[in-house]
Design an enzyme around this catalytic site. Structure first.
Site, mmCIF file in Angstrom:
data_model
loop_
_atom_site.group_PDB
_atom_site.id
_atom_site.type_symbol
_atom_site.label_atom_id
_atom_site.label_comp_id
_atom_site.label_asym_id
_atom_site.label_seq_id
_atom_site.Cartn_x
_atom_site.Cartn_y
_atom_site.Cartn_z
ATOM 1 N N SER A 474 0.863 -1.181 0.000
ATOM 2 C CA SER A 474 0.000 0.000 0.000
ATOM 3 C C SER A 474 0.899 1.230 0.000
ATOM 4 C CB SER A 474 -0.893 0.010 1.245
ATOM 5 O OG SER A 474 -1.681 -1.166 1.310
ATOM 6 N N CYS A 646 -6.877 -1.225 7.419
ATOM 7 C CA CYS A 646 -5.744 -1.713 6.633
ATOM 8 C C CYS A 646 -4.826 -2.537 7.530
ATOM 9 C CB CYS A 646 -4.954 -0.552 6.024
ATOM 10 S SG CYS A 646 -3.558 -1.111 5.004
ATOM 11 N N ASP A 691 -8.347 -2.712 3.167
ATOM 12 C CA ASP A 691 -7.147 -3.014 2.374
ATOM 13 C C ASP A 691 -6.335 -3.989 3.222
ATOM 14 O OD1 ASP A 691 -4.852 -3.110 0.880
ATOM 15 O OD2 ASP A 691 -4.314 -1.006 1.137
ATOM 16 N N TRP A 693 -4.334 -8.029 3.833
ATOM 17 C CA TRP A 693 -3.533 -9.058 3.180
ATOM 18 C C TRP A 693 -3.296 -10.219 4.132
ATOM 19 C CZ3 TRP A 693 -1.800 -4.063 4.185
ATOM 20 C CH2 TRP A 693 -0.926 -3.909 5.286
#
Length: 693
Positions: A474, A646, A691, A693
């Site tokens: 990011s 995030c 966002d 992962w």
């Protein structure tokens, strides 16, 4: 005759021999010798010319993708007695593409009636208007699609998925289509196989006939076994469609997948000129993406953790001056890093290959005929073994079963070959799960355990080592705040595995060791590209925003705050903003502390709330701080505010989602089901963005 005698004596003196005997014999010797000299001279001149030509050889690149016009021509060439089978794939790392090609090869081998074609979903249509027209021509299709990130389609499937799933107002229109779907996902993530499941449901809703239940591959275990099990269920169904009229009495064709292998050409480094294949200058037609990255220098690299910390987090800046690269806050940068020198040298030893060997790989035979459609596109060449292992080979992830099969085929020690075959077999599923996956044994560790398995280069790069994939980050900057730079915030991946090996993350290790331009003109560089995201601030800056990003999850919010600073300086009225940040200890890993405090002082951030998990008697995380601010959070959301998360999907993001559910339930005094529907409504409205992962 005296002149002839003189000529004979002259040639004899040159050759250093006595040409006695008759003059006729001597003349024969002269003529023969002269012809030999002339022939030798011609050979010398030809070799010299070839040598000069070879110095100008450009790097070899993969074949260009087939155009849509070529696709239409191929369709017209399908024989009347053949049945067209189209296999679509949506892939991020290449696994779905590999499965699609393997399925195609087996269908071709089993069914003479099948005319099989493998299609990248991104290449299926030039624009959205063509999708419907082309899909109406499909009669039998399979979709091999991965779910990526927070329940999102892969980059190459995003356009098709958006068009297909958002066109729900159509009446059923795919009655002519029979289909199957296999999804690739990971159960550790909240939206397990969402893309495959939704695509399967939508195809059925649009009138298509489901040939087989959707397959749900789980990469947390052994996704190859899941794919094999789905395929075994598929064959009886395809037998009914693709066998001849006497098919019921015909035995199924036995099939053993061939091990893919590139043709390898060894080059002479003394006559071969090698050029870097990466562009880094803008021109009228430039477009950088995952297949065409841009070479950029590292301008700045610095450590963000304090000296007391036993971990590391790197701030890195790429210089994009003059490249034409553009981005917005919330976008991702894909970085192609290289394996470290120790890893490359170990791999070369295990392969028994010299690091400076110059070679290239090819997907065709010397006569131009194809080696098979299952081969991935070759990487650029010629290049050295050192370059190929550094840039293109994934050496540190656990190997797939297909790699073990290829290693077994080239193991000279029978006991090693037998053990590798067992690990790759259905009978060895538990052992593979424990010894390879559970222990996180890298490809190099597995090869070291089976030293007699030394596959040739063509097999190693085609079937053993997957292609090294870009790492995504990011972006932690706003382009108008820091022109000509892309900022990355990266935590170093470093630690022991169950086998005792120290695992070093490929890209984070590269960033840790990167030499910036500010310290040396011989600085580090990397091929990069931008991947766009919908993780953006509201168009109206007065709308409230709540940001939750512990650790490196802070990255996009640093860009957000830079953007808000620029907006404020331009006279915009900013709405209230909260940032929930978390780290272990303020004296060790409170990254960008001074910057964050400055954002508060300048009015770009209304309130900074920090959770320190290792300072007090109990661990405190961002979700605990959220509960402390529950009423205020819900009041901002109720006023149209946006909530952003995030960071880690498996732990933090899941905990934050549960906390948000609890806040809604308590603040609105509703039951769990109603609270969840309200949270989903926020997601559907684009006001709850993640966002992860």
């Amino acid at each position: 005759m005296s002149s002839s005698s003189d000529l004979v004596r002259f040639v004899g003196s040159i050759l250093g021999v006595s040409l006695g005997g008759s003059e006729t014999d001597s003349m024969i010797v002269i003529i023969t010798t002269s012809l030999a000299v002339i022939l030798g001279l011609l050979v010398f001149l030809w070799k010299k010319s070839a040598s000069e030509r070879s110095r100008d050889v450009k790097p070899l690149v993969g074949p260009k993708p087939v155009s849509l016009k070529d696709d239409e021509d191929d369709d017209a060439l399908i024989a009347p007695d053949k049945i067209k089978v189209t296999i679509f794939y949506g892939t991020q790392t290449g696994t779905a593409e590999g499965f699609a090609k393997a399925l195609a090869e087996e269908i071709k081998a089993r069914y003479e009636k099948a005319a099989v074609k493998v299609v990248d979903l991104d290449d299926y249509a030039v624009d959205d208007e063509q999708y419907e027209e082309k899909l109406k021509k499909e009669t039998l299709a399979f979709f091999i699609v991965a779910t990526y990130g927070d329940g999102e389609p892969t980059d190459n499937a995003a356009r098709f998925y958006k068009w297909f799933t958002e066109g729900n107002e159509r009446e059923p229109w795919l009655q002519q289509l029979t289909y199957g779907v296999f999804g690739l996902g990971n159960r550790q993530y909240e939206h397990f196989n969402k893309i495959g499941v939704v695509l399967d449901e939508q195809l059925s809703a649009q009138g298509a006939k489901r040939l087989i239940q959707v397959g749900l591959g789980d990469d947390d275990q052994c996704i190859e076994d899941d794919f094999s099990a789905w395929r075994e269920l598929l064959w009886p169904e395809l037998d009914q469609l693709l066998r001849g009229e006497d098919g019921e009495n015909t035995a199924s064709t036995p099939y053993t997948a061939a091990i893919p292998e590139y043709r390898v050409v060894i080059h002479d480094p003394s006559v071969m000129h090698i050029e870097d294949n990466y562009s880094n200058r803008a021109n009228g037609n430039v477009s950088y993406d995952i297949h065409h990255p841009c070479r950029v220098n590292v301008a700045v690299q610095r450590e963000l953790h304090k000296p007391e910390s036993d971990r590391s987090c790197i701030h890195l800046e790429f210089d994009i001056s003059g490249t034409g690269i553009t981005y917005e806050t919330g976008d991702h940068v894909g970085v192609y890093a290289e394996n470290c020198t120790d890893t490359v040298e170990e791999a070369a030893i295990l392969l028994g290959q010299p690091l400076d060997l110059l070679f290239s790989i090819h997907t065709d035979n010397e006569d131009g005929t194809s080696l098979g459609s299952s081969l991935p596109p070759p990487f650029p060449g010629p290049c050295t073994i050192r370059t190929a292992l550094a840039r293109y080979a994934d050496l540190l992830n656990p190997p797939r079963k297909a790699a073990l099969i290829a290693l077994a085929a080239h193991a000279t020690e029978p006991s090693e070959a037998e053990r590798l075959r067992l690990l790759s077999s259905p009978q060895g599923k538990d052992e593979y799960s424990q010894w390879v996956v559970g222990s996180q044994r890298s490809l190099l560790e597995v090869m070291a355990a089976f030293p007699s398995a030394k596959p040739p280069l063509g097999v190693f790069f085609a079937a053993v080592a997957p292609r090294l994939q870009p790492r995504y980050y990011s972006i932690s900057s706003f382009p108008r705040f820091v022109p000509r730079r892309v900022h990355v915030t990266c935590a170093l991946v470093y630690g022991p595995t169950l086998t005792g090996r120290i695992h070093r993350g490929v890209c984070s290790t590269w960033m840790k060791n990167a030499v910036p331009l500010e310290k040396s003109h011989d600085c580090s560089w990397a091929p990069i590209f931008i991947r766009q995201s919908n993780f953006k601030l509201p168009a109206d800056p007065s709308v409230p925003v709540i940001m939750i990003g512990p650790g490196t999850g802070l990255a996009p919010f640093r860009g957000f705050l830079q953007e808000r600073m620029v907006l404020k300086e331009a006279g915009a009225q900013l709405g209230p903003s909260l940032l929930f940040f978390g780290c272990r200890n303020r004296r060790m890993d409170f990254i960008y502390e001074d910057e964050l405090n400055n954002f508060v002082e300048q009015g770009a951030l209304s309130e900074l709330i920090v959770a320190f998990s290792r300072e007090g008697p109990q661990k405190e995380y961002v979700q605990h701080k959220m509960m402390d601010k529950a009423a205020y959070i819900w009041s901002l959301i109720s006023k149209g505010g946006y909530l952003y998360v995030c960071g880690d999907a498996k732990g933090m993001a899941r905990d934050v989602h549960r906390t948000l559910h609890t806040i809604v339930q308590e603040q609105e005094s509703v039951d769990s089901s109603k609270a969840e529907s309200m949270v989903k409504k926020l997601q559907m409205e684009g006001r709850y963005l993640r966002d992860v992962w």
